[in-house]
Design a protein around this motif. Structure first.
Motif, PDB file in Angstrom:
ATOM      1  N   LEU A 148       7.847  14.459   0.602  1.00 15.88           N
ATOM      2  CA  LEU A 148       7.113  14.167   1.830  1.00 15.88           C
ATOM      3  C   LEU A 148       6.972  15.368   2.759  1.00 15.88           C
ATOM      4  O   LEU A 148       6.337  15.250   3.811  1.00 15.88           O
ATOM      5  CB  LEU A 148       7.816  13.030   2.592  1.00 15.88           C
ATOM      6  CG  LEU A 148       7.930  11.694   1.833  1.00 15.88           C
ATOM      7  CD1 LEU A 148       8.798  10.718   2.610  1.00 15.88           C
ATOM      8  CD2 LEU A 148       6.556  11.100   1.584  1.00 15.88           C
ATOM      9  N   PHE A 201       4.957  13.402   7.265  1.00 14.72           N
ATOM     10  CA  PHE A 201       5.349  11.997   7.269  1.00 14.72           C
ATOM     11  C   PHE A 201       6.636  11.757   8.059  1.00 14.72           C
ATOM     12  O   PHE A 201       6.734  10.815   8.845  1.00 14.72           O
ATOM     13  CB  PHE A 201       5.539  11.503   5.826  1.00 14.72           C
ATOM     14  CG  PHE A 201       4.265  11.375   5.062  1.00 14.72           C
ATOM     15  CD1 PHE A 201       3.490  10.240   5.155  1.00 14.72           C
ATOM     16  CD2 PHE A 201       3.833  12.406   4.230  1.00 14.72           C
ATOM     17  CE1 PHE A 201       2.308  10.119   4.439  1.00 14.72           C
ATOM     18  CE2 PHE A 201       2.664  12.294   3.508  1.00 14.72           C
ATOM     19  CZ  PHE A 201       1.888  11.151   3.614  1.00 14.72           C
ATOM     20  N   HIS A 212       6.143  12.162  11.875  1.00 15.64           N
ATOM     21  CA  HIS A 212       5.093  11.360  12.503  1.00 15.64           C
ATOM     22  C   HIS A 212       5.718  10.123  13.156  1.00 15.64           C
ATOM     23  O   HIS A 212       6.470   9.392  12.513  1.00 15.64           O
ATOM     24  CB  HIS A 212       4.068  10.943  11.454  1.00 15.64           C
ATOM     25  CG  HIS A 212       2.800  10.442  12.031  1.00 15.64           C
ATOM     26  ND1 HIS A 212       2.665   9.184  12.582  1.00 15.64           N
ATOM     27  CD2 HIS A 212       1.577  11.027  12.151  1.00 15.64           C
ATOM     28  CE1 HIS A 212       1.426   9.008  13.001  1.00 15.64           C
ATOM     29  NE2 HIS A 212       0.741  10.122  12.755  1.00 15.64           N
ATOM     30  N   LEU A 249       4.646   7.005  11.012  1.00 18.44           N
ATOM     31  CA  LEU A 249       4.865   7.020   9.572  1.00 18.44           C
ATOM     32  C   LEU A 249       6.302   7.326   9.161  1.00 18.44           C
ATOM     33  O   LEU A 249       6.651   7.177   7.985  1.00 18.44           O
ATOM     34  CB  LEU A 249       3.928   8.042   8.913  1.00 18.44           C
ATOM     35  CG  LEU A 249       2.432   7.797   9.086  1.00 18.44           C
ATOM     36  CD1 LEU A 249       1.642   8.920   8.430  1.00 18.44           C
ATOM     37  CD2 LEU A 249       2.038   6.449   8.496  1.00 18.44           C
ATOM     38  N   SER A 289       8.160   5.761   5.819  1.00 19.95           N
ATOM     39  CA  SER A 289       8.555   6.720   4.792  1.00 19.95           C
ATOM     40  C   SER A 289      10.004   6.501   4.367  1.00 19.95           C
ATOM     41  O   SER A 289      10.332   6.567   3.174  1.00 19.95           O
ATOM     42  CB  SER A 289       8.370   8.150   5.310  1.00 19.95           C
ATOM     43  OG  SER A 289       7.024   8.407   5.640  1.00 19.95           O
TER      44      SER A 289
END
Length: 296
Positions: free
Chosen positions: A133, A154, A157, A160, A164
């Protein structure tokens, strides 16, 4: 046999039963009962990890807990993670179990492949997925470059990051519930499927009327195990995001760990632990009640 002999034999059986139960009772009291009440006593104190400072403050830790914004943020993050992982893990494990159940070399290999991730440690799992990621040199970067899109960070964020971590947990933990479902599927009498085949029942009908009712207790077991396990999420979030960004992935266990071993506030951390226990107990009892209600 006389009444006196019966009473003597009964007392002898009771004494033997207590002898056999004694080792378990000692271990249970030592590692569960005593720590529970010891923890409850500590939560009523301003108790520092280092030194001998111990001050009884009653329920002040619990009052502070009620007003702690970071605590409630951690509760929300944990509940969000549980909502993402528990139903998804259960459904995914059942789907995989149905797909690889039966005879055949390929299915045997797939069972081993799907279960293999469960034997990895949390440090190995988080290292693998951090590399996947990563927005700098992760395995997904070439894909984003190919389609002309800027790589997504990811784990950094705000929206996210938690999904994840949930994806990482699903990949890591799906093996055990899949194995439980495989064991349950193997206990279903084959005559039921033979009768359904004679009646020309479709796959969905067989799944709904035979398979799922036959393994409902295993489904309940998997749900309870997942609720208890996912509420204790710590390693993935701590190693992958350290609770960031902006506390979006700080979970209850991580906050308890930081409060106890970083801030040395053992009494306050113990109070949070009891809050976590109440949450897990509440959801577990609710799940068991719903499962029992479904059996009626």
């Amino acid at each position: 046999m006389s009444v006196t002999s019966l009473k003597t034999a009964h007392r002898r059986d009771v004494f033997a039963a207590y002898i056999f139960l004694a080792p378990f009772a000692v271990i249970y009291a030592t590692f569960l009962i005593y720590p529970f009440f010891r923890g409850l006593w500590i939560s009523l104190h301003d108790w520092e990890l280092a030194g001998n400072y111990r001050e009884y403050i009653g329920f002040l830790n619990y009052e502070d807990l009620w007003l702690d914004a970071i605590f409630w943020k951690a509760v929300g993050n944990t509940l969000s993670f549980v909502a993402m992982t528990v139903p998804t893990m259960t459904a995914l494990a059942l789907i995989l179990a149905l797909a690889v159940f039966g005879q055949g070399r390929l299915k045997g290999v797939l069972r081993s492949v799907f279960f293999m991730s469960s034997v990895f440690s949390v440090s190995v799992v988080t290292l693998i997925w951090s590399m996947v990621l990563s927005a700098d040199n992760g395995l997904l970067v070439p894909f984003f470059n190919m389609i002309g899109v800027k790589p997504i960070n990811f784990l950094g964020h705000p929206t996210l990051a938690m999904p994840s971590i949930a994806l990482t947990t699903l990949w890591w933990g799906v093996g055990l519930p899949m194995a439980l479902f495989l064991a349950a599927l193997s206990q279903i009498p084959p005559e039921l499927y033979e009768a359904a085949e004679l009646d020309h029942a479709g796959r969905f009908t067989v799944l709904r009327n035979i398979t799922l009712p036959s393994i409902r207790h295993t489904v309940l077991l998997v749900l309870v195990l997942q609720i208890v396990g996912q509420f204790q999420i710590f390693g993935q979030a701590f190693l992958m995001t350290q609770g960031g960004p902006a506390n979006r992935t700080r979970t209850l266990v991580q906050y308890i760990y930081e409060t106890s071993f970083r801030d040395w506030q053992v009494g306050y951390a113990t109070a949070m632990s009891f809050g976590l226990s109440v949450l897990m107990l509440g959801f577990t009892v609710l799940q068991l009640w719903l499962g029992r209600k479904g059996d009626e």
